[in-house]
Motif scaffolding. Structure first.
Motif, PDB file in Angstrom:
ATOM      1  N   ARG A 161       0.836  -1.202   0.000  1.00 17.43           N
ATOM      2  CA  ARG A 161       0.000   0.000   0.000  1.00 17.43           C
ATOM      3  C   ARG A 161       0.873   1.256   0.000  1.00 17.43           C
ATOM      4  O   ARG A 161       0.571   2.235  -0.682  1.00 17.43           O
ATOM      5  N   ALA A 162       1.960   1.237   0.777  1.00 14.94           N
ATOM      6  CA  ALA A 162       2.882   2.370   0.778  1.00 14.94           C
ATOM      7  C   ALA A 162       3.515   2.544  -0.598  1.00 14.94           C
ATOM      8  O   ALA A 162       3.651   3.670  -1.102  1.00 14.94           O
ATOM      9  N   GLY A 163       3.885   1.432  -1.229  1.00 16.06           N
ATOM     10  CA  GLY A 163       4.472   1.497  -2.556  1.00 16.06           C
ATOM     11  C   GLY A 163       3.530   2.111  -3.571  1.00 16.06           C
ATOM     12  O   GLY A 163       3.949   2.932  -4.401  1.00 16.06           O
ATOM     13  N   SER A 164       2.275   1.728  -3.504  1.00 18.80           N
ATOM     14  CA  SER A 164       1.289   2.287  -4.441  1.00 18.80           C
ATOM     15  C   SER A 164       1.089   3.786  -4.222  1.00 18.80           C
ATOM     16  O   SER A 164       0.973   4.561  -5.185  1.00 18.80           O
ATOM     17  N   ARG A 165       1.075   4.208  -2.946  1.00 19.09           N
ATOM     18  CA  ARG A 165       0.936   5.642  -2.671  1.00 19.09           C
ATOM     19  C   ARG A 165       2.149   6.411  -3.188  1.00 19.09           C
ATOM     20  O   ARG A 165       2.015   7.512  -3.741  1.00 19.09           O
ATOM     21  N   LEU A 166       3.336   5.861  -3.006  1.00 18.23           N
ATOM     22  CA  LEU A 166       4.540   6.527  -3.481  1.00 18.23           C
ATOM     23  C   LEU A 166       4.568   6.603  -5.004  1.00 18.23           C
ATOM     24  O   LEU A 166       4.992   7.614  -5.579  1.00 18.23           O
ATOM     25  N   TRP A 167       4.140   5.534  -5.654  1.00 16.79           N
ATOM     26  CA  TRP A 167       4.076   5.529  -7.124  1.00 16.79           C
ATOM     27  C   TRP A 167       3.149   6.646  -7.605  1.00 16.79           C
ATOM     28  O   TRP A 167       3.482   7.384  -8.541  1.00 16.79           O
ATOM     29  N   ASP A 168       1.984   6.768  -6.938  1.00 17.46           N
ATOM     30  CA  ASP A 168       1.042   7.828  -7.297  1.00 17.46           C
ATOM     31  C   ASP A 168       1.621   9.209  -6.993  1.00 17.46           C
ATOM     32  O   ASP A 168       1.401  10.166  -7.748  1.00 17.46           O
ATOM     33  N   ALA A 169       2.367   9.314  -5.883  1.00 14.17           N
ATOM     34  CA  ALA A 169       2.969  10.595  -5.526  1.00 14.17           C
ATOM     35  C   ALA A 169       3.983  11.040  -6.574  1.00 14.17           C
ATOM     36  O   ALA A 169       4.111  12.236  -6.865  1.00 14.17           O
ATOM     37  N   MET A 170       4.695  10.087  -7.152  1.00 15.31           N
ATOM     38  CA  MET A 170       5.616  10.419  -8.243  1.00 15.31           C
ATOM     39  C   MET A 170       4.841  10.959  -9.438  1.00 15.31           C
ATOM     40  O   MET A 170       5.247  11.938 -10.076  1.00 15.31           O
ATOM     41  N   ALA A 171       3.716  10.316  -9.738  1.00 16.41           N
ATOM     42  CA  ALA A 171       2.930  10.703 -10.910  1.00 16.41           C
ATOM     43  C   ALA A 171       2.321  12.090 -10.752  1.00 16.41           C
ATOM     44  O   ALA A 171       2.145  12.819 -11.737  1.00 16.41           O
ATOM     45  N   THR A 172       1.974  12.475  -9.520  1.00 20.68           N
ATOM     46  CA  THR A 172       1.325  13.770  -9.283  1.00 20.68           C
ATOM     47  C   THR A 172       2.319  14.873  -8.929  1.00 20.68           C
ATOM     48  O   THR A 172       1.921  16.035  -8.784  1.00 20.68           O
ATOM     49  N   GLY A 173       3.608  14.529  -8.751  1.00 23.21           N
ATOM     50  CA  GLY A 173       4.616  15.527  -8.426  1.00 23.21           C
ATOM     51  C   GLY A 173       4.793  15.791  -6.952  1.00 23.21           C
ATOM     52  O   GLY A 173       5.597  16.647  -6.565  1.00 23.21           O
ATOM     53  N   ARG A 174       4.063  15.086  -6.093  1.00 22.82           N
ATOM     54  CA  ARG A 174       4.255  15.276  -4.653  1.00 22.82           C
ATOM     55  C   ARG A 174       5.581  14.667  -4.209  1.00 22.82           C
ATOM     56  O   ARG A 174       6.139  15.072  -3.188  1.00 22.82           O
ATOM     57  N   LEU A 175       6.070  13.700  -4.955  1.00 22.61           N
ATOM     58  CA  LEU A 175       7.403  13.139  -4.740  1.00 22.61           C
ATOM     59  C   LEU A 175       8.173  13.273  -6.043  1.00 22.61           C
ATOM     60  O   LEU A 175       7.722  12.793  -7.091  1.00 22.61           O
ATOM     61  N   GLU A 176       9.307  13.947  -5.964  1.00 19.32           N
ATOM     62  CA  GLU A 176      10.123  14.177  -7.154  1.00 19.32           C
ATOM     63  C   GLU A 176      11.548  13.709  -6.881  1.00 19.32           C
ATOM     64  O   GLU A 176      12.079  13.922  -5.788  1.00 19.32           O
ATOM     65  N   VAL A 177      12.153  13.084  -7.878  1.00 18.73           N
ATOM     66  CA  VAL A 177      13.531  12.625  -7.769  1.00 18.73           C
ATOM     67  C   VAL A 177      14.426  13.540  -8.592  1.00 18.73           C
ATOM     68  O   VAL A 177      14.110  13.847  -9.747  1.00 18.73           O
ATOM     69  N   ARG A 178      15.521  13.962  -7.998  1.00 21.62           N
ATOM     70  CA  ARG A 178      16.500  14.783  -8.705  1.00 21.62           C
ATOM     71  C   ARG A 178      17.894  14.209  -8.487  1.00 21.62           C
ATOM     72  O   ARG A 178      18.161  13.567  -7.473  1.00 21.62           O
ATOM     73  N   ALA A 179      18.786  14.478  -9.446  1.00 16.13           N
ATOM     74  CA  ALA A 179      20.149  13.927  -9.392  1.00 16.13           C
ATOM     75  C   ALA A 179      21.140  15.013  -9.795  1.00 16.13           C
ATOM     76  O   ALA A 179      21.607  15.052 -10.923  1.00 16.13           O
ATOM     77  N   HIS A 180      21.473  15.874  -8.851  1.00 10.25           N
ATOM     78  CA  HIS A 180      22.400  16.974  -9.130  1.00 10.25           C
ATOM     79  C   HIS A 180      23.832  16.444  -9.188  1.00 10.25           C
ATOM     80  O   HIS A 180      24.230  15.618  -8.364  1.00 10.25           O
ATOM     81  N   PRO A 181      24.649  16.926 -10.129  1.00 15.04           N
ATOM     82  CA  PRO A 181      26.027  16.431 -10.235  1.00 15.04           C
ATOM     83  C   PRO A 181      26.880  16.706  -9.008  1.00 15.04           C
ATOM     84  O   PRO A 181      27.863  16.005  -8.769  1.00 15.04           O
ATOM     85  N   PHE A 182      26.518  17.691  -8.196  1.00 17.16           N
ATOM     86  CA  PHE A 182      27.317  17.994  -7.013  1.00 17.16           C
ATOM     87  C   PHE A 182      27.404  16.813  -6.049  1.00 17.16           C
ATOM     88  O   PHE A 182      28.368  16.691  -5.293  1.00 17.16           O
TER      89      PHE A 182
END
Length: 417
Positions: free
Chosen positions: A296-317
């Motif tokens: 259930r947590a995984g499904s909520r996180l997947w949805d959060a990625m889709a809606t922008g509430r969870l965003e992943v970034r990878a800065h070179p620093f």
């Protein structure tokens, strides 16, 4: 102008490039009288990493893939240089050559053991990636040399057990669940594949409550529900550490401790098990496929990625051999805008407070005063760097005679609001 000043002058003129250089001059904090950690001290933890862990890792990577003669030769050359040679610059044709030429100007030609430990470790991983062709144009381009180790851990039975344990938290009060998930995220930092190359797994009898510093109450005060709040989480390891981090992130979003979370990961493989975007996806898939609370947590996180509430970034620093005091302006602005930045793990801690032999009672608030906004460190102790301890705590740890700084059996939660 001295050579050192010339090097920093070049750094000031160079915008952060493909490997995360600083776009402004380094910020020099007052009172920097603690010794920089080097790898040339006999019997030290830093020396053991360079002399034991790095050679063992080269052999493991060599055996994990069916590399051809060219890659084997490059790995053998790196092993010889690490053990008996000197630090050499990247070839002019290699990505990041110009940036690393600035960072390493005073270090090339020295033994690896005579360079600052943080820099030597970082450059070792850059050279390892070059040896296996990660940045090249051939068939090994973009192939994570640490992927077999990460995937084996993620598929392991230990992860199954940890995911099933979430079901026991389903009906407990939210504040108790929050405490449990925060502790799981802290102690998940034990799951460091690089640490286990030579150290083995953490002692099974280590006390779950053995925190040398615990500012969790202040952390939750900073995370009181507020409209439009953003929390930044700077990840450390993939797999068994990243999963409890993601579960904690789900809790923060679900209970409105944050309206939005930005998860910062590495842009390419680093320190064996450090998390990249691909590792986040692998962990999310592992969660979504799990039964019960984990699924259930995984499904909520997947949805959060889709809606922008969870965003992943990878800065070179995040793959630069620099302390956070020298972060580039764009990353500084991101952290300044966050309600709280949570830094996971030992490497992030070393970069946050400075990789030096500070007195253990040095103020955490003073060492992080430069940081643009509230900051929290969640860390299992696996290196010599330590600040922010009470004198009584430090004395008791020193009297124990244990290698408490480096054994992975102690942890901390430190916060500066």
């Amino acid at each position: 102008m001295s050579g050192k000043r010339k090097a920093w002058s070049m750094a000031e003129e160079t915008a952060h490039g493909p490997e995360g250089g600083t776009d402004h001059g380094p910020r020099r904090a007052p009172g920097r009288d603690a010794r920089v950690i080097l790898g040339n001290v006999p019997g030290s933890f830093a020396r053991s990493v360079l002399a034991e862990r790095h050679p063992a890792l080269i052999r493991q990577v060599r055996d994990a893939f069916p590399y051809g003669p060219r890659r084997h030769q490059a790995l053998d050359a790196l092993l010889e240089a690490n053990n008996n040679g000197v630090i050499e610059p990247l070839a002019p044709s290699e990505p990041g050559h110009e940036q690393w030429s600035v960072w390493g100007r005073e270090l090339f030609g020295r033994s690896w053991f005579d360079a600052p430990f943080l820099w030597a470790e970082s450059y070792f991983y850059r050279r390892l990636l070059g040896a296996v062709g990660y940045f090249g144009t051939g068939p090994w381009q973009g192939v994570d040399p640490f992927a077999p180790f990460k995937q084996a851990e993620l598929r392991g039975t230990a992860v199954d057990e940890e995911l099933r344990a979430l079901d026991a938290l389903a009906d407990v009060p939210a504040d108790e669940r929050a405490t449990a998930l925060l502790r799981a995220s802290v102690w998940g930092n034990r799951a460091d594949l690089g640490f286990r190359v030579t150290e083995g797994a953490a002692a099974p009898g280590a006390a779950a409550d053995d925190l040398v510093a615990d500012d969790s109450a202040q952390l939750w005060r900073l995370l009181a529900a507020k409209t439009g709040s953003t929390v930044a989480v700077v990840a450390d390891n993939a797999g068994r550490e990243l999963i409890p981090d993601l579960i904690l992130i789900d809790h923060l979003l679900l209970h409105r401790h944050a309206e939005r979370i930005v998860l910062h990961v590495k842009p390419y493989p680093y320190y064996v098990s450090d998390a990249m975007t691909a590792d986040v996806v692998d962990c999310l898939r592992r969660l979504v496929a799990a039964p019960g609370e984990a699924g259930r947590a995984g499904s909520r996180l997947w949805d959060a990625m889709a809606t922008g509430r969870l965003e992943v970034r990878a800065h070179p620093f995040f793959c630069a051999p620099l302390p956070y005091e020298e972060m580039p302006r764009d990353l500084r602005a991101e952290f300044a805008a966050a309600t709280l930045t949570i830094l996971k793990g030992d490497l992030n801690y070393r970069r946050l407070v400075g990789d030096r032999m500070w007195a253990g009672t040095t103020s955490f608030a003073d060492r992080t005063a430069y940081f643009p906004g509230a900051v929290a460190a969640l860390r299992t102790l696996k290196s010599d760097v330590m600040v922010g301890l009470e004198q009584e705590t430090l004395d008791a740890l020193e009297r124990s005679g244990a290698a408490w700084r480096t054994s992975g059996t102690h942890a901390l939660i430190q916060v500066r609001g």
